[in-house]
Design a protein around this motif. Structure first.
Motif, mmCIF file in Angstrom:
data_model
loop_
_atom_site.group_PDB
_atom_site.id
_atom_site.type_symbol
_atom_site.label_atom_id
_atom_site.label_comp_id
_atom_site.label_asym_id
_atom_site.label_seq_id
_atom_site.Cartn_x
_atom_site.Cartn_y
_atom_site.Cartn_z
ATOM 1 N N ILE A 508 0.832 -1.201 0.000
ATOM 2 C CA ILE A 508 0.000 0.000 0.000
ATOM 3 C C ILE A 508 0.870 1.255 0.000
ATOM 4 O O ILE A 508 0.606 2.226 -0.710
ATOM 5 C CB ILE A 508 -0.959 -0.007 1.200
ATOM 6 C CG1 ILE A 508 -2.003 -1.127 1.032
ATOM 7 C CG2 ILE A 508 -1.656 1.337 1.366
ATOM 8 C CD1 ILE A 508 -2.887 -1.340 2.232
ATOM 9 N N GLU A 509 1.941 1.230 0.788
ATOM 10 C CA GLU A 509 2.832 2.392 0.879
ATOM 11 C C GLU A 509 3.542 2.682 -0.452
ATOM 12 O O GLU A 509 3.901 3.821 -0.734
ATOM 13 C CB GLU A 509 3.873 2.179 1.979
ATOM 14 C CG GLU A 509 3.299 2.266 3.383
ATOM 15 C CD GLU A 509 4.334 1.959 4.450
ATOM 16 O OE1 GLU A 509 5.507 1.727 4.089
ATOM 17 O OE2 GLU A 509 3.972 1.933 5.636
ATOM 18 N N TYR A 512 1.165 4.944 -5.623
ATOM 19 C CA TYR A 512 0.909 6.372 -5.779
ATOM 20 C C TYR A 512 0.593 6.679 -7.236
ATOM 21 O O TYR A 512 0.848 5.881 -8.137
ATOM 22 C CB TYR A 512 2.101 7.217 -5.304
ATOM 23 C CG TYR A 512 3.369 7.050 -6.113
ATOM 24 C CD1 TYR A 512 3.610 7.821 -7.254
ATOM 25 C CD2 TYR A 512 4.339 6.121 -5.743
ATOM 26 C CE1 TYR A 512 4.774 7.673 -7.997
ATOM 27 C CE2 TYR A 512 5.509 5.962 -6.475
ATOM 28 C CZ TYR A 512 5.717 6.745 -7.599
ATOM 29 O OH TYR A 512 6.868 6.600 -8.336
ATOM 30 N N LEU A 527 -8.093 2.266 -4.353
ATOM 31 C CA LEU A 527 -7.220 1.275 -3.732
ATOM 32 C C LEU A 527 -8.054 0.523 -2.711
ATOM 33 O O LEU A 527 -8.397 1.066 -1.658
ATOM 34 C CB LEU A 527 -6.012 1.941 -3.053
ATOM 35 C CG LEU A 527 -4.855 1.014 -2.640
ATOM 36 C CD1 LEU A 527 -3.561 1.800 -2.489
ATOM 37 C CD2 LEU A 527 -5.159 0.273 -1.340
ATOM 38 N N LEU A 530 -10.899 2.272 -0.717
ATOM 39 C CA LEU A 530 -10.648 3.717 -0.779
ATOM 40 C C LEU A 530 -10.850 4.232 -2.198
ATOM 41 O O LEU A 530 -10.368 3.635 -3.158
ATOM 42 C CB LEU A 530 -9.221 4.034 -0.327
ATOM 43 C CG LEU A 530 -8.830 3.671 1.107
ATOM 44 C CD1 LEU A 530 -7.373 4.019 1.353
ATOM 45 C CD2 LEU A 530 -9.725 4.384 2.107
ATOM 46 N N THR A 532 -11.181 8.066 -4.606
ATOM 47 C CA THR A 532 -11.120 9.514 -4.695
ATOM 48 C C THR A 532 -11.213 9.930 -6.155
ATOM 49 O O THR A 532 -10.834 9.163 -7.052
ATOM 50 C CB THR A 532 -9.829 10.070 -4.052
ATOM 51 O OG1 THR A 532 -9.916 11.497 -4.000
ATOM 52 C CG2 THR A 532 -8.592 9.679 -4.846
ATOM 53 N N SER A 544 -1.223 9.704 -2.834
ATOM 54 C CA SER A 544 -0.780 8.463 -2.200
ATOM 55 C C SER A 544 -1.699 8.163 -1.012
ATOM 56 O O SER A 544 -2.645 8.916 -0.740
ATOM 57 C CB SER A 544 0.682 8.585 -1.740
ATOM 58 O OG SER A 544 0.834 9.678 -0.863
ATOM 59 N N VAL A 545 -1.410 7.082 -0.312
ATOM 60 C CA VAL A 545 -2.239 6.674 0.825
ATOM 61 C C VAL A 545 -1.451 6.818 2.119
ATOM 62 O O VAL A 545 -0.332 6.315 2.230
ATOM 63 C CB VAL A 545 -2.719 5.216 0.671
ATOM 64 C CG1 VAL A 545 -3.487 4.764 1.902
ATOM 65 C CG2 VAL A 545 -3.604 5.081 -0.565
ATOM 66 N N LYS A 546 -2.045 7.522 3.076
ATOM 67 C CA LYS A 546 -1.467 7.642 4.411
ATOM 68 C C LYS A 546 -2.577 7.508 5.434
ATOM 69 O O LYS A 546 -3.628 8.140 5.305
ATOM 70 C CB LYS A 546 -0.746 8.981 4.582
ATOM 71 C CG LYS A 546 0.575 9.070 3.838
ATOM 72 C CD LYS A 546 1.304 10.362 4.165
ATOM 73 C CE LYS A 546 2.644 10.423 3.428
ATOM 74 N NZ LYS A 546 3.364 11.689 3.710
ATOM 75 N N ASN A 548 -4.673 5.223 5.970
ATOM 76 C CA ASN A 548 -5.895 4.675 5.378
ATOM 77 C C ASN A 548 -6.770 5.728 4.696
ATOM 78 O O ASN A 548 -7.999 5.618 4.692
ATOM 79 C CB ASN A 548 -6.721 3.925 6.437
ATOM 80 C CG ASN A 548 -7.642 2.895 5.806
ATOM 81 O OD1 ASN A 548 -7.305 2.265 4.807
ATOM 82 N ND2 ASN A 548 -8.824 2.723 6.370
ATOM 83 N N LYS A 549 -6.149 6.739 4.107
ATOM 84 C CA LYS A 549 -6.897 7.698 3.307
ATOM 85 C C LYS A 549 -5.977 8.291 2.237
ATOM 86 O O LYS A 549 -4.756 8.327 2.406
ATOM 87 C CB LYS A 549 -7.505 8.802 4.172
ATOM 88 C CG LYS A 549 -6.501 9.651 4.905
ATOM 89 C CD LYS A 549 -7.221 10.696 5.763
ATOM 90 C CE LYS A 549 -6.221 11.571 6.515
ATOM 91 N NZ LYS A 549 -6.904 12.573 7.361
ATOM 92 N N PHE A 550 -6.591 8.749 1.143
ATOM 93 C CA PHE A 550 -5.814 9.367 0.068
ATOM 94 C C PHE A 550 -5.389 10.770 0.487
ATOM 95 O O PHE A 550 -6.179 11.528 1.068
ATOM 96 C CB PHE A 550 -6.637 9.451 -1.220
ATOM 97 C CG PHE A 550 -6.723 8.148 -1.974
ATOM 98 C CD1 PHE A 550 -5.588 7.602 -2.556
ATOM 99 C CD2 PHE A 550 -7.925 7.480 -2.110
ATOM 100 C CE1 PHE A 550 -5.653 6.407 -3.261
ATOM 101 C CE2 PHE A 550 -8.006 6.284 -2.806
ATOM 102 C CZ PHE A 550 -6.863 5.745 -3.382
#
Length: 553
Positions: A508-509, A512, A527, A530, A532, A544-546, A548-550
């Protein structure tokens, strides 16, 4: 009424309380004396509680016995300098200082703090800025207030790098992304086979030696030796051999098309064609294929090796066990679907187990096991890949308009979308659902193993107290044996769960979407659960995802 005064001995720093008793004096209390101290010029001194109690008791005895001739005197407070306590961590990789604020005494200067570190044996990794900061904080602290800070850090040794491998043979993919012009300003691809094929004895790959690494140290000054990198062996496939005169050089032992891996290569047989059309028929070849022209409409090319095409792939089908490089474009007929979906049918299909690279791609379905890269434009296509890069990852280029992208990691280009707000759909971490299903299965197995262990423990507890059971000893031994077996299995499952969680988190990290120049509106990014959608145009935008949110940056 009792008359109280304080006398400070400047030499010893002791504060003596002196009280004179009179006939009308009433019994004194500890709180009275402490309040007198708190409102005096000596409020910041350290109060000795036992001495205060003794002083009050002595004064009250005088009052009871009506002894008014001699005053009561006793040291009840004292000046105390700031104190420091240095603690070295168990692994000796850090040192922490704890400062107790002074009671009317001297503060600790940075030099005194460093002296305390030296006395504790700390000689390396002292953070001078942290020492100064600690001294400033402690100087502003209240009397007796404790200020703590880590002021020395060891340095872990850095492992040496393993051998690394440098590709020496020509690469058609690099020619697409960074084409070399001839003197007349044109790129000459007519003799493509000569450009990317190798002959017997040609250098394919060089192995560079591992590094020694960098030693570290702990705060006590002990050296921590670095682990040197390892010598990695060549992965020499068919047609390649290590040079007899240079053990770090991989050379070709047959002519053909090199297929490079991270640590080696193989040489495939090469089929070289002017073009693929009705005159050649469909191509199905056990090796690499070089096409110096186009793959014409309606044609099919299958190969078990890298395929390099100097011209266009137009309304054709490629099935390749390796990389596909198209120096011009991959083009299909315009699709009628306003929004590309998995069900959209394309007249041009490219499927590869490795990378796919083309100057531009339009109205095509491209599926590859690794990265899809392009130079100019990628529009209205269906792409399933590990990642998509316009230009090269560090220098994004090219434009993406519309289409559906199913990616495991990231998408990077210069321009994403169009001013007309063309819908572009990007699904990241597409293997997430499979990984989560694996995790759910492992978690369920973990719960089952835990129940089994609890049942075995309960059985053991029962047998332990059941003295009437004739086979108790034997059953206890069997139960313990079973418990140890299942406990071992439980720990394996637990570790597998942790590894999978880390893998999912890392995946997940690494996801992007990046547009170096413009990211227009109506870019749909998903993702897992999630989702957007960009509502406005942005310059140099990264999604990107941080937590658990964009997030956009």
């Amino acid at each position: 009424m009792a008359e109280l005064k304080f006398n400070l001995d400047e030499h010893s720093g002791e504060l003596t309380a002196v009280v004179t008793i009179s006939q009308d004096s009433q019994a004194l209390k500890d709180s009275w004396l402490k309040s007198q101290l708190a409102t005096s010029d000596y409020a910041n001194l350290f109060v000795i509680d036992k001495s205060v109690t003794d002083f009050v008791a002595m004064a009250n005895d005088k009052i009871i016995q009506k002894q008014f001739s001699q005053p009561v005197e006793l040291v009840v407070a004292e000046v105390r300098d700031a104190k420091i306590n240095v603690t070295v961590a168990n692994d000796s990789m850090s040192a922490k200082a704890e400062i107790i604020g002074p009671y009317g005494g001297a503060y600790l200067t940075p030099n005194k703090i460093i002296k305390a570190l030296t006395q504790k044996g700390v000689s390396m990794g002292v953070d001078q800025d942290a020492v100064k900061n600690l001294a400033e904080l402690a100087a502003n602290a209240e009397p007796g207030e404790i200020t703590t800070q880590v002021i020395a850090h060891g340095q872990q040794p850095i492992k040496g790098d393993d051998s690394w491998f440098e590709a020496l043979s020509k690469n058609a993919r690099e020619r697409v992304l960074q084409p070399q012009e001839a003197e007349n300003g044109k790129v000459d691809m007519r003799d493509l086979g000569e450009l990317i094929s190798v002959k017997v004895g040609d250098a394919i790959m060089r192995r560079h030696p591992p590094t020694k690494g960098k030693s570290g140290f702990n705060v006590l000054g002990d050296a921590l030796l670095a682990t040197p990198g390892e010598w990695l062996e060549f992965e020499a496939g068919s047609g390649c051999v290590v040079s007899p005169t240079d053990k770090n050089l991989l050379v070709a032992e047959m002519a053909g098309l090199p297929y490079l891996s991270e640590q080696g290569a193989r040489i495939d047989n090469v089929l070289e064609l002017k073009g693929v059309d009705v005159s050649t028929g469909h191509i199905d070849f056990e090796g690499g294929v070089i096409v110096n022209g186009d793959v014409a409409e309606g044609m099919r090319l299958k190969a078990k090796g890298d395929v390099t095409i100097a011209g266009f792939v137009e309304n054709a089908r490629l099935e390749v066990d390796g990389d596909v490089t198209v120096l011009k474009g991959i083009i299909g007929r315009k699709v009628t679907d306003e929004v590309v979906t998995q069900e959209t049918e394309f007249s041009c299909n490219v499927q590869a187990t490795g990378n796919v690279c083309a100057k531009y791609i339009q109205y095509a379905k491209v599926t590859c096991g690794k990265q899809l890269s392009f130079q100019a434009q990628l529009s209205h296509a269906f792409v399933k890949a590990d990642s998509v890069v316009g230009g090269v990852e560090n220098t994004p280029a090219g434009k993406i308009i519309g289409g559906l992208f199913q990616l495991n990691r990231f998408l990077s280009c210069a321009t994403l979308g169009a001013p007309a707000s063309t819908s572009t759909h990007i699904h990241l971490c597409c293997d997430l659902e499979k990984e989560q299903q694996k995790k759910a299965a492992i978690v369920q197995l973990k719960k089952h193993k835990k129940i089994v262990l609890e049942d075995l423990k309960a059985a053991w507890e029962h047998l332990k107290d059941d003295e009437a059971c004739p086979e108790r000893t034997k059953l206890v031994e069997e139960t313990i044996k079973k418990y140890k077996h299942h406990d071992k299995e439980f720990k394996k499952v637990q570790q597998a769960c942790l590894v999978l969680e880390k893998r999912i988190s890392g995946a997940i990290e690494s996801c992007y979407v990046y547009a170096a120049k413009n990211m227009y509106s109506q870019i749909h990014i998903q993702l897992g659960d999630l989702k957007t959608v960009t509502k406005e145009d942005r310059n140099n935008c990264r999604v990107s995802v941080k937590e658990n949110k964009f997030v956009r940056g």
